[in-house]
Design a protein around this motif. Structure first.
Motif, mmCIF file in Angstrom:
data_model
loop_
_atom_site.group_PDB
_atom_site.id
_atom_site.type_symbol
_atom_site.label_atom_id
_atom_site.label_comp_id
_atom_site.label_asym_id
_atom_site.label_seq_id
_atom_site.Cartn_x
_atom_site.Cartn_y
_atom_site.Cartn_z
ATOM 1 N N PRO A 75 43.210 -14.141 39.018
ATOM 2 C CA PRO A 75 44.533 -14.291 38.390
ATOM 3 C C PRO A 75 45.215 -12.959 38.079
ATOM 4 C CG PRO A 75 42.983 -15.823 37.415
ATOM 5 C CD PRO A 75 42.186 -14.932 38.325
ATOM 6 N N GLU A 76 44.468 -11.958 37.579
ATOM 7 C CA GLU A 76 45.092 -10.674 37.258
ATOM 8 C C GLU A 76 45.581 -9.947 38.508
ATOM 9 O OE1 GLU A 76 40.555 -10.081 36.718
ATOM 10 O OE2 GLU A 76 42.013 -11.677 36.444
ATOM 11 N N ALA A 77 44.927 -10.174 39.644
ATOM 12 C CA ALA A 77 45.379 -9.568 40.902
ATOM 13 C C ALA A 77 46.672 -10.222 41.371
ATOM 14 C CB ALA A 77 44.292 -9.681 41.964
ATOM 15 N N MET A 78 46.739 -11.543 41.272
ATOM 16 C CA MET A 78 47.967 -12.244 41.650
ATOM 17 C C MET A 78 49.114 -11.860 40.720
ATOM 18 S SD MET A 78 47.781 -13.842 44.446
ATOM 19 C CE MET A 78 49.438 -14.497 44.281
ATOM 20 N N GLU A 79 48.815 -11.672 39.443
ATOM 21 C CA GLU A 79 49.837 -11.240 38.475
ATOM 22 C C GLU A 79 50.379 -9.868 38.863
ATOM 23 O OE1 GLU A 79 52.355 -10.271 35.429
ATOM 24 O OE2 GLU A 79 51.681 -12.240 36.079
ATOM 25 N N PHE A 80 49.493 -8.950 39.279
ATOM 26 C CA PHE A 80 49.911 -7.616 39.705
ATOM 27 C C PHE A 80 50.878 -7.711 40.887
ATOM 28 C CE2 PHE A 80 49.362 -4.162 42.768
ATOM 29 C CZ PHE A 80 49.727 -3.067 42.005
ATOM 30 N N VAL A 81 50.520 -8.497 41.890
ATOM 31 C CA VAL A 81 51.369 -8.625 43.075
ATOM 32 C C VAL A 81 52.690 -9.283 42.702
ATOM 33 C CG1 VAL A 81 51.584 -9.664 45.372
ATOM 34 C CG2 VAL A 81 49.401 -8.666 44.664
ATOM 35 N N SER A 82 52.636 -10.333 41.918
ATOM 36 C CA SER A 82 53.854 -11.031 41.510
ATOM 37 C C SER A 82 54.771 -10.124 40.693
ATOM 38 C CB SER A 82 53.478 -12.274 40.706
ATOM 39 O OG SER A 82 54.627 -12.959 40.293
ATOM 40 N N ARG A 83 54.197 -9.422 39.724
ATOM 41 C CA ARG A 83 54.972 -8.532 38.850
ATOM 42 C C ARG A 83 55.621 -7.385 39.619
ATOM 43 N NH1 ARG A 83 50.970 -7.038 35.677
ATOM 44 N NH2 ARG A 83 50.642 -5.047 36.680
ATOM 45 N N ASN A 84 54.939 -6.912 40.668
ATOM 46 C CA ASN A 84 55.421 -5.745 41.413
ATOM 47 C C ASN A 84 55.973 -6.091 42.794
ATOM 48 O OD1 ASN A 84 54.641 -3.405 39.608
ATOM 49 N ND2 ASN A 84 52.711 -4.525 39.756
ATOM 50 N N GLN A 85 56.209 -7.354 43.046
ATOM 51 C CA GLN A 85 56.636 -7.827 44.359
ATOM 52 C C GLN A 85 57.808 -7.036 44.928
ATOM 53 O OE1 GLN A 85 57.881 -11.909 44.191
ATOM 54 N NE2 GLN A 85 58.334 -12.028 46.373
ATOM 55 N N GLY A 86 58.844 -6.826 44.163
ATOM 56 C CA GLY A 86 60.029 -6.108 44.656
ATOM 57 C C GLY A 86 59.707 -4.697 45.093
ATOM 58 N N VAL A 87 58.922 -3.987 44.309
ATOM 59 C CA VAL A 87 58.547 -2.606 44.638
ATOM 60 C C VAL A 87 57.611 -2.582 45.841
ATOM 61 C CG1 VAL A 87 57.399 -0.529 43.775
ATOM 62 C CG2 VAL A 87 58.832 -1.884 42.244
ATOM 63 N N LEU A 88 56.655 -3.504 45.873
ATOM 64 C CA LEU A 88 55.675 -3.537 46.965
ATOM 65 C C LEU A 88 56.327 -3.796 48.324
ATOM 66 C CD1 LEU A 88 52.806 -5.505 45.204
ATOM 67 C CD2 LEU A 88 52.853 -3.062 45.757
#
Length: 173
Positions: free
Chosen positions: A51-64
């Protein structure tokens, strides 16, 4: 855990290839500014990324989406005997990540591959020499080298795409 061990191994390979690497747990990341490449990894958690990995990707989606982004997954289900079948199952686990951001590369490793192994000075040279002399078979260490192989190929791919190395940040849960 196992993803942090894999992240450390990937980071060490990139460092050895002359790159600058910052290794942080995903929940310790405050900004992605100043980095060209982000590599994120997670252990498999009930058939999904943690879950914390998915949160990281979701939170930073625009930058990534505006950076070179690679992912890896550490699991217990990957077996050489099943090959493509195992890979397809794991690709289903990482589909939610790819739905948010398309990675330039995706690695899959077993828990055994991700375990931290302290390398002694000259160990890699001894290993290569033992293969050349036929003392050890390369297949004996194939699993141990898979993370390093993926990291090296990732570096080469990024260098071709940008005209320079992979100057970036490593993140692993």
């Amino acid at each position: 855990g196992s993803a942090a061990g894999a992240a450390e191994r990937v980071g060490n390979v990139l460092l050895g290839l002359g790159e600058t690497v910052t290794l942080l747990p995903m929940n310790g990341v405050t900004t992605l500014r100043g980095y060209e490449v982000i590599v994120a990894g997670s252990a498999e958690h009930a058939g999904h990324w943690a879950p914390e990995a998915m949160e990281f990707v979701s939170r930073n989606q625009g930058v990534l989406k505006g950076k070179a982004f690679a992912i890896f997954t550490v699991c217990t289900e990957l077996t050489a005997e099943k090959g493509a079948e195992s890979r397809m199952v794991i690709m289903q686990w990482t589909a939610p990540v790819r739905a948010l951001v398309h990675p330039v590369s995706e690695g899959f490793f077993t828990v055994e591959q991700a375990k931290k192994k302290e390398a002694q000075p000259g160990e890699r040279s001894k290993f290569k020499l033992s293969i050349l002399l036929g003392i050890l078979k390369e297949s004996d260490h194939r699993h141990q080298a898979s993370i390093e192989t993926w990291a090296t190929k990732l570096h080469e791919k990024l260098a071709q795409g940008t005209g320079h190395g992979a100057k970036g940040v490593m993140h692993g849960v």
